[in-house]
Scaffold this motif. Sequence first.
Motif, PDB file in Angstrom:
ATOM      1  N   SER A 116      13.447  54.231 -33.776  1.00 50.99           N
ATOM      2  CA  SER A 116      14.834  54.304 -33.321  1.00 50.99           C
ATOM      3  C   SER A 116      15.335  55.742 -33.356  1.00 50.99           C
ATOM      4  O   SER A 116      15.003  56.518 -34.241  1.00 50.99           O
ATOM      5  CB  SER A 116      15.712  53.434 -34.221  1.00 50.99           C
ATOM      6  N   MET A 117      16.136  56.100 -32.351  1.00 50.02           N
ATOM      7  CA  MET A 117      16.708  57.440 -32.286  1.00 50.02           C
ATOM      8  C   MET A 117      17.983  57.543 -33.107  1.00 50.02           C
ATOM      9  O   MET A 117      18.504  58.625 -33.315  1.00 50.02           O
ATOM     10  CB  MET A 117      17.020  57.806 -30.827  1.00 50.02           C
ATOM     11  N   SER A 118      18.521  56.403 -33.539  1.00 50.72           N
ATOM     12  CA  SER A 118      19.791  56.461 -34.267  1.00 50.72           C
ATOM     13  C   SER A 118      19.528  56.505 -35.767  1.00 50.72           C
ATOM     14  O   SER A 118      18.424  56.244 -36.224  1.00 50.72           O
ATOM     15  CB  SER A 118      20.638  55.236 -33.941  1.00 50.72           C
ATOM     16  N   ASN A 119      20.548  56.884 -36.534  1.00 45.59           N
ATOM     17  CA  ASN A 119      20.397  56.831 -37.989  1.00 45.59           C
ATOM     18  C   ASN A 119      21.221  55.708 -38.604  1.00 45.59           C
ATOM     19  O   ASN A 119      21.534  55.729 -39.787  1.00 45.59           O
ATOM     20  CB  ASN A 119      20.736  58.190 -38.628  1.00 45.59           C
ATOM     21  N   PHE A 120      21.580  54.705 -37.779  1.00 44.62           N
ATOM     22  CA  PHE A 120      22.227  53.521 -38.337  1.00 44.62           C
ATOM     23  C   PHE A 120      21.274  52.851 -39.327  1.00 44.62           C
ATOM     24  O   PHE A 120      20.059  52.808 -39.099  1.00 44.62           O
ATOM     25  CB  PHE A 120      22.570  52.517 -37.226  1.00 44.62           C
ATOM     26  N   GLU A 137      20.357  47.782 -36.955  1.00 44.01           N
ATOM     27  CA  GLU A 137      20.722  47.752 -35.537  1.00 44.01           C
ATOM     28  C   GLU A 137      22.150  47.226 -35.389  1.00 44.01           C
ATOM     29  O   GLU A 137      22.456  46.137 -35.884  1.00 44.01           O
ATOM     30  CB  GLU A 137      19.747  46.832 -34.799  1.00 44.01           C
ATOM     31  N   PRO A 138      23.062  47.998 -34.768  1.00 41.24           N
ATOM     32  CA  PRO A 138      24.429  47.493 -34.599  1.00 41.24           C
ATOM     33  C   PRO A 138      24.452  46.223 -33.746  1.00 41.24           C
ATOM     34  O   PRO A 138      23.607  46.058 -32.861  1.00 41.24           O
ATOM     35  CB  PRO A 138      25.151  48.633 -33.864  1.00 41.24           C
TER      36      PRO A 138
END
Length: 233
Positions: A2-6, A9-10
């Motif tokens: 994943s590219m996000s740092n959440f 997963e939202p």
Amino acid sequence: MSMSNFVFEPAPVASLPVADSDARFPIARVFCLGRNYLWGDSSSAVREVPAFFMKPSTSVIDATGELDFPTQTEQFCHEIELVVAIGKDGFQISEAQALEHVWGYAAGLDLTRRDLQMAAKAVGNPWEPAKAFDGSAPMTPILPASRHGHPRQGAIWLAVNGVERQRSDLESQIWSVGEIISQLSHSIGLRAGDLIMTGTPPGVAALDAGDVITGGISGIGEFEVRIGSRRVQ
Ligand code: MN
């Protein structure tokens, strides 16, 4: 990867279908207006300052099929309402410019656990337990104002098992759509994706498991839903 740092997963953005289209309207927030039609208990036509409350975007569902009977209530009530879908951000919007912020309209139900609302009112508590439960805002697809304009009148009605319970006309609203948008936007900045439920005519009443609700707004949309069985509590 994943590219996000959440940290997880939202959840997907809540949305409603756009009428006669494959497009979907992404929902930001849901504002609701209290009394906006004269009811039998209204002592005068004096307009009080509009009272707004909110539901989470996750309370919005398609007004089709079977609705869950919520827990913790013996007074699960229907309220048919015109829904305004905001398509353009704005703060301190004038009445004259308000309709420029409207993307479209829908017919919706402000489902209410009335017994919990009365209990909250009695002690001055917030309304969320009465108003903000999952599935508490079934709505029809959104009709774009660009194609269908802005309704100033039109029948708004609801029946349960074929017996009419609510009927009025949009022109009987105490606060117009433009006034509602202007008033609300002086309190908070409206955002594209916000929905505003604009209040219900008289005739609200309780629902039972198995009831079939039909309702709609002339020129905006119609729906039929069935109330599911009560959960074992
Ligand atoms: Mn309502």
